[in-house]
Scaffold this motif. Structure first.
Motif, PDB file in Angstrom:
ATOM      1  N   PRO A  43       1.014  -1.443  -0.186  1.00 54.75           N
ATOM      2  CA  PRO A  43       0.228  -0.091   0.008  1.00 54.75           C
ATOM      3  C   PRO A  43       0.721   0.671   0.008  1.00 54.75           C
ATOM      4  CG  PRO A  43      -0.968  -1.386   1.316  1.00 54.75           C
ATOM      5  CD  PRO A  43       0.276  -2.392   1.325  1.00 54.75           C
ATOM      6  N   SER A  57       2.777   1.793  -3.640  1.00 46.54           N
ATOM      7  CA  SER A  57       1.076   1.929  -4.431  1.00 46.54           C
ATOM      8  C   SER A  57       0.867   3.373  -4.284  1.00 46.54           C
ATOM      9  CB  SER A  57      -0.017   1.512  -4.140  1.00 46.54           C
ATOM     10  OG  SER A  57      -0.786   1.728  -5.347  1.00 46.54           O
ATOM     11  N   GLN A  75       1.727  -0.013 -10.262  1.00 45.80           N
ATOM     12  CA  GLN A  75       0.776  -0.346  -9.453  1.00 45.80           C
ATOM     13  C   GLN A  75       0.186  -0.698  -9.306  1.00 45.80           C
ATOM     14  OE1 GLN A  75      -1.197   3.652  -9.939  1.00 45.80           O
ATOM     15  NE2 GLN A  75      -0.341   4.326  -7.538  1.00 45.80           N
ATOM     16  N   SER A  76      -0.427  -1.482 -10.664  1.00 49.20           N
ATOM     17  CA  SER A  76      -1.069  -2.666 -11.301  1.00 49.20           C
ATOM     18  C   SER A  76      -0.315  -3.786 -10.377  1.00 49.20           C
ATOM     19  CB  SER A  76      -1.550  -2.360 -12.402  1.00 49.20           C
ATOM     20  OG  SER A  76      -1.986  -1.425 -13.099  1.00 49.20           O
ATOM     21  N   GLY A 130      -0.995  -4.592  -6.963  1.00 47.45           N
ATOM     22  CA  GLY A 130      -2.414  -4.786  -6.918  1.00 47.45           C
ATOM     23  C   GLY A 130      -1.796  -6.211  -7.034  1.00 47.45           C
ATOM     24  N   ALA A 173      -3.221  -9.164  -4.737  1.00 45.87           N
ATOM     25  CA  ALA A 173      -4.480 -10.242  -5.032  1.00 45.87           C
ATOM     26  C   ALA A 173      -3.963 -11.751  -4.445  1.00 45.87           C
ATOM     27  CB  ALA A 173      -4.843  -9.672  -5.778  1.00 45.87           C
ATOM     28  N   PRO A 216     -10.133 -10.943  -6.839  1.00 49.92           N
ATOM     29  CA  PRO A 216      -9.436  -9.866  -6.656  1.00 49.92           C
ATOM     30  C   PRO A 216      -8.562  -9.969  -6.886  1.00 49.92           C
ATOM     31  CG  PRO A 216     -10.049  -9.748  -3.902  1.00 49.92           C
ATOM     32  CD  PRO A 216     -11.389 -11.027  -4.880  1.00 49.92           C
ATOM     33  N   TYR A 217      -7.952 -11.359  -7.457  1.00 52.31           N
ATOM     34  CA  TYR A 217      -6.803 -11.460  -8.357  1.00 52.31           C
ATOM     35  C   TYR A 217      -6.993 -11.110  -9.745  1.00 52.31           C
ATOM     36  CZ  TYR A 217      -3.242 -14.304 -10.706  1.00 52.31           C
ATOM     37  OH  TYR A 217      -1.919 -14.790 -11.446  1.00 52.31           O
ATOM     38  N   ALA A 220      -7.483  -7.649 -10.539  1.00 48.33           N
ATOM     39  CA  ALA A 220      -5.705  -6.996 -11.067  1.00 48.33           C
ATOM     40  C   ALA A 220      -5.231  -7.381 -12.101  1.00 48.33           C
ATOM     41  CB  ALA A 220      -5.021  -7.480  -9.309  1.00 48.33           C
TER      42      ALA A 220
END
Length: 513
Positions: free
Chosen positions: A188, A191, A337-338, A341, A345, A397-398, A401
């Motif tokens: 976090p 990011s 950022q991705s 993520g 995830a 979420p995975y 992402a």
């Protein structure tokens, strides 16, 4: 190459080409009609015919110039940085954005707090008083562990019996699967730092684009001023032609009715002056609005429209653009950022498995008829887990992402190709506009020379009014064409500067963020 060079600030040369003398055309005329020699008709000077009017106009012009406030391009850029509402709004947004980053980076800072309370109550005629004070601290470690310590101090008084408990409590909880590891815990914050970099690039893009808009508006004001000057010069030439006509009429070498069309053409030129004045006022208001200045400010552009040639090299331009463009650099950060993520995830798909431990150390005491006192030494350790077997929500979420990363990479390629399209088009446009400017300069010089030659021929009776008027129209068109080519070339350089992302470097602007 470090971006387009600054355009040298030189004043535009407004003098027309030197008029051809009558002697230059005389041999050809004599060859055609050797026995006829016609002397040019003297043209009365307007300054001698109306000295009072000229003096009055000169004083009025000086008064107008005294009220004018000259603006250079650098002045306009400086005022835009200070006053433009779009830039000010973007700067205000940065306050909240920077605080958001500070909040995320503060997640590993120990959080201190105090809780407690005091109660006094009467139940069945029995009075009871009690209070509780519990200071504590909690911190998150990069491994994902949560460590907390508190000291609880509790006391009560019921019918003279007083009890008190004072003890410290230390607890530690360390996840082993889900939520464990520095990669997940620090994601976090990493990011958020990437997001802060994206916000900085957006501010840079906003400032660059706004400066570009202000410069374009400044050039429109400059164009309007030059169009007014061209229109006024056309009026002056039309008045000179009328003076020539009147001299020819007085000499009996022109019919009086032939001056009517010349006078009508003069009135048309005056209408163009009025239209140019209106366009000038509109352009000035547009610029002042962008600068957030008083719209009644008598701003006047004082900058050169004689550009220097700038050579373009496509590989160098692309290298600069990919290193400077805010949108491209911002998308690179969005891809990173991705990727973060996906790390988070993937970790969310794991089971919850944690070890924990708590320890309490202190003393409890009771005063009164049954007075007692005892120490507190409690220790607890354990293992907890939670293993969902068929919850698809843990996979969601995975999947999101993963698709988000793929879309970010596609968007990056789209932006890169878009940058190349813009740079290629701008480089071609600059080269073509320079050639157009060179041709327009030559055409204007030839048109001015043709007008002067035709006027000399008219003075000796070898031309007609309509021919001079036609060449006057050609000259006015050539002047406007040269003006449009010069402004277009300068605007093309400014546009390339914005597209390269080097506007702030060109104007030596350092954003204080």
């Amino acid at each position: 190459m470090h971006g387009p060079p600054r355009i040298p600030r030189l004043f535009l040369a407004t003098a027309l080409a030197v008029a051809a003398t009558g002697a230059n055309a005389e041999p050809a005329l004599q060859a055609a009609k050797p026995k006829r020699v016609v002397k040019p008709v003297p043209v009365p000077s307007s300054q001698h015919s109306a000295p009072a009017k000229s003096a009055k106009s000169a004083k009025a012009g000086e008064a107008v110039r005294d009220r004018e406030i000259p603006f250079s391009v650098a002045d306009t850029v400086a005022l835009a940085l200070r006053n433009n509402r779009t830039i000010r709004s973007a700067s205000i947004d940065r306050i909240a954005q920077k605080f958001d980053l500070r909040v995320v980076e503060d997640r590993f800072t120990p959080q201190f707090g105090v809780s407690g309370g005091a109660i006094r109550q009467r139940i069945a005629g029995i009075d009871t008083s009690s209070y509780t004070v519990t200071p504590g601290v909690t911190t998150l470690l990069p491994t994902g562990a949560i460590v907390s310590f508190s000291w609880a101090d509790q006391a009560s008084d019921t019918l003279g019996v007083r009890s008190r408990r004072s003890a410290g409590l230390l607890s530690v909880s360390q996840p082993l699967l889900r939520g464990a590891g520095s990669d997940v815990t620090l994601a976090p914050m990493r990011s958020a730092r990437l997001g802060e970099r994206i916000n900085q690039l957006r501010l840079k893009a906003t400032v660059s684009e706004t400066i570009g808009q202000v410069i374009f508006a400044y050039r429109e004001l400059l164009r309007a001023q030059e169009e007014l000057r061209i229109a006024q010069a056309s009026v002056g030439r039309a008045e000179t032609l009328i003076d020539i006509n009147r001299a020819l009429i007085a000499a009996g070498r022109m019919a009086e009715v032939d001056i009517v069309q010349t006078e009508a053409d003069l009135e048309n030129q005056r209408i163009r002056v009025l239209e140019a004045s209106r366009s000038l006022d509109n352009s000035r208001i547009q610029l002042l609005n962008l600068l957030a200045l008083d719209l009644a400010t008598p701003a006047v552009a004082r900058e050169s429209i004689t550009p220097a040639r700038v050579t373009t090299n496509l590989p160098d331009l692309m290298r600069i653009a990919l290193a400077q463009r805010p949108d491209y650099l911002g998308q690179l950060n969005a891809v990173e950022q991705s990727k973060l993520g996906i790390v988070v995830a993937q970790n969310e798909r794991l089971w919850d498995l944690s070890v924990f431990g708590t320890g309490s150390l202190g003393r409890t005491s009771i005063t009164g008829p049954l007075a007692t006192s005892a120490g507190i030494t409690d220790v607890t350790v354990g293992l907890v887990f939670n293993a969902p077997l068929n919850d698809l929500r843990r996979e969601q979420p995975y999947i999101q992402a993963t698709t988000g990363l793929q879309n970010a990479e596609v968007q990056l390629e789209t932006i890169r190709q878009g940058v190349e399209v813009q740079i290629r088009n701008s480089a071609t446009d600059i080269d073509i506009r320079w050639r157009q400017l060179e041709v327009a300069r030559r055409a204007r010089e030839l048109a001015a020379r043709a007008v002067e030659i035709e006027k000399e021929k008219l003075k000796v009776g070898r031309s007609a009014n309509y021919q001079v008027r036609a060449l006057e129209n050609d000259l006015r068109s050539a002047e406007n064409q040269q003006l449009g080519a010069a402004i277009g070339y300068l605007n093309a350089l400014t546009l390339l500067d914005v597209q390269l992302g080097t506007t702030l470097d060109t104007w030596h602007i350092a954003l204080r963020d």
